[in-house]
Design a protein around this motif. Sequence first.
Motif, PDB file in Angstrom:
ATOM      1  N   ILE A 212       0.873  -1.175   0.000  1.00 58.86           N
ATOM      2  CA  ILE A 212       0.000   0.000   0.000  1.00 58.86           C
ATOM      3  C   ILE A 212       0.905   1.218   0.000  1.00 58.86           C
ATOM      4  N   ASP A 213       0.963   1.878  -1.127  1.00 53.63           N
ATOM      5  CA  ASP A 213       1.859   3.025  -1.276  1.00 53.63           C
ATOM      6  C   ASP A 213       1.291   4.246  -0.589  1.00 53.63           C
ATOM      7  N   ARG A 214       2.112   4.976   0.128  1.00 57.90           N
ATOM      8  CA  ARG A 214       1.682   6.211   0.772  1.00 57.90           C
ATOM      9  C   ARG A 214       0.326   6.003   1.449  1.00 57.90           C
ATOM     10  N   PRO A 215       0.299   5.137   2.451  1.00 48.06           N
ATOM     11  CA  PRO A 215      -0.993   4.767   3.058  1.00 48.06           C
ATOM     12  C   PRO A 215      -1.750   5.978   3.598  1.00 48.06           C
ATOM     13  N   LYS A 216      -3.052   5.948   3.427  1.00 52.50           N
ATOM     14  CA  LYS A 216      -3.900   7.025   3.926  1.00 52.50           C
ATOM     15  C   LYS A 216      -4.597   6.541   5.196  1.00 52.50           C
ATOM     16  N   VAL A 217      -4.367   7.261   6.252  1.00 45.16           N
ATOM     17  CA  VAL A 217      -4.830   6.841   7.571  1.00 45.16           C
ATOM     18  C   VAL A 217      -5.879   7.819   8.078  1.00 45.16           C
ATOM     19  N   ALA A 218      -7.045   7.310   8.440  1.00 48.44           N
ATOM     20  CA  ALA A 218      -8.094   8.156   9.026  1.00 48.44           C
ATOM     21  C   ALA A 218      -8.166   7.877  10.520  1.00 48.44           C
ATOM     22  N   VAL A 219      -7.939   8.902  11.327  1.00 44.79           N
ATOM     23  CA  VAL A 219      -8.090   8.736  12.772  1.00 44.79           C
ATOM     24  C   VAL A 219      -9.516   9.167  13.120  1.00 44.79           C
ATOM     25  N   LEU A 220     -10.316   8.187  13.481  1.00 47.17           N
ATOM     26  CA  LEU A 220     -11.739   8.443  13.715  1.00 47.17           C
ATOM     27  C   LEU A 220     -11.977   9.072  15.083  1.00 47.17           C
ATOM     28  N   ALA A 221     -12.966   9.942  15.125  1.00 50.65           N
ATOM     29  CA  ALA A 221     -13.409  10.525  16.389  1.00 50.65           C
ATOM     30  C   ALA A 221     -14.898  10.797  16.257  1.00 50.65           C
ATOM     31  N   ALA A 222     -15.502  11.215  17.349  1.00 50.49           N
ATOM     32  CA  ALA A 222     -16.943  11.444  17.327  1.00 50.49           C
ATOM     33  C   ALA A 222     -17.311  12.553  16.349  1.00 50.49           C
ATOM     34  N   ILE A 223     -16.471  13.580  16.297  1.00 46.63           N
ATOM     35  CA  ILE A 223     -16.736  14.715  15.410  1.00 46.63           C
ATOM     36  C   ILE A 223     -15.451  15.099  14.696  1.00 46.63           C
ATOM     37  N   GLU A 224     -15.572  15.885  13.643  1.00 47.59           N
ATOM     38  CA  GLU A 224     -14.384  16.247  12.889  1.00 47.59           C
ATOM     39  C   GLU A 224     -13.754  17.540  13.398  1.00 47.59           C
ATOM     40  N   LYS A 225     -14.467  18.267  14.262  1.00 48.00           N
ATOM     41  CA  LYS A 225     -13.885  19.450  14.890  1.00 48.00           C
ATOM     42  C   LYS A 225     -13.036  19.007  16.089  1.00 48.00           C
TER      43      LYS A 225
END
Lengths: 296, 296
Positions: free
Chosen positions: A167-180
Amino acid sequence: MLDYLCSKFPRQGEKPKVVLAPAKDQSVIDVLLKAVKLNICRPVIIGNSDVLAEVAQKYRPVVSDLELIEQAGDFESIKLAVKMIKENRADILMQGDTNRKDFLNLVLDPGKGLAKRNSYSYVSLLMSPKDNRFTMITDTFIHTLPNLQEKSVIVENALKLALPLKIDRPKVAVLAAIEKVNPRIPSTVDAAVLAKMSERKQFGDAVVEGPLDIDCATSREAAARKKLDSVVPGDVDIYVVPNVESGYAFSQMLAFVGKMPHAGVLVGTAKPVVVNVPFIGFDEKVAEIALSAMLL
Amino acid sequence: MLDYLCSKFPRQGEKPKVVLAPAKDQSVIDVLLKAVKLNICRPVIIGNSDVLAEVAQKYRPVVSDLELIEQAGDFESIKLAVKMIKENRADILMQGDTNRKDFLNLVLDPGKGLAKRNSYSYVSLLMSPKDNRFTMITDTFIHTLPNLQEKSVIVENALKLALPLKIDRPKVAVLAAIEKVNPRIPSTVDAAVLAKMSERKQFGDAVVEGPLDIDCATSREAAARKKLDSVVPGDVDIYVVPNVESGYAFSQMLAFVGKMPHAGVLVGTAKPVVVNVPFIGFDEKVAEIALSAMLL
């Protein structure tokens, strides 16, 4: 998933030794021997004489280098397996048919086991049948409610798996309840810090973005609507969940409702450890051995 | 700095009332009356009869609307001034000649004073003689070691001052010991969070960047060398310091070694408060009244 991994697997060179302990249940032994037949690894099986006799009868004719070690008792079997790994007489530890908690307590003991405290985490790996794309969700098993330091290790561990999976240049999403970012909600604060660490290249080539709610993580449109400018939304390789409940629910939903092939792997131990999770299918269990071998 | 601020000051409309308490020292009274002559404000002076008699004699002939209120005792004078502000009979509170700590304790009392706990902070404002550019450093006085929540208020308060100073899209550098994020160093963690809050537009149009070490904050080249891609380095309007010692040292160095005109202002109170800081020059003290008026 297994076929795909096998096709990516190096065909040349000496295969790693997987030590299975304690061998009791034939189905776990079958998993290991399937991996051997697929030329993923070489087997070492630790168990009592009855089990080993049965294995020998069934597999001696078809497997050339079947290494069987007699050891009665779960506790002693696992201890011996860990010792073999530590002495480089085997490369991968595979859990046999024994209580998972007891197994991990022995294997992950900070002093005598195969890992430092907080160095390891569990990655659930799912594969989309449509485009063979891998998606990771982590930590779905070890850290109940990880703190920032632990989350940083969780990200690093997932990235270790991204490498062999190409997986080149992996994209990581750190989840939380809200995006703020809300200083009163630790998941948003931790996510902000991990994202900034990524901006400072502290996770190498990966792009870590957060905080993201599920909406923004999975949909580029939702993110755009919230004026969130990032390459991660809608194109996530690795989801980092704020706690084990949400991670478990998320991965189970994709596996069972979404019908995605689903394996898990423990990352961050000195040598790979294959954990015996009951609801993982036979082929996916074989895939877990392949994944572990890729981590070597 | 004073000339520049006066040139930006609205010439029309009723001027705000500044209440000075307790009036004792003539030099503080002179500061207020200079501001009155410059058409920045109208004066209310609270003090004992001797002081007021002296003021009347000196200023009655030249100041038309000189409001003098007799009140002996520092404590009573300040309490009366706060009451006048709360009842909208005056707009800006100005500290006279009294112990600063006692004054602030009365004025900032969470229940009876002019501010909620942790709503206010102190901004040091410097002006470059070369290009009349303003630079803020904050918090240089109130928060000894602010936490994340407090730093977020500190940023917001500084931005309140950027507005009347016409600093468009203010660039904010959150300073830390290093520019990498280290979960064990709170200043780097807080800075990362503030920067992400800014990315999520939680500070409006401002661009907040951090963590930045002094190097990266002040030099675009240093930042580029460290592969730090941001518009803030080398073009900072507001420096947010991790603690009061570094902020104090930083602002004093610029004021005394760098010879930059230097004023300070308390932001985040219900109504502006001009604090009497001894080492601020006469003209800069007048400028502080102008700045406070701009915050109304």
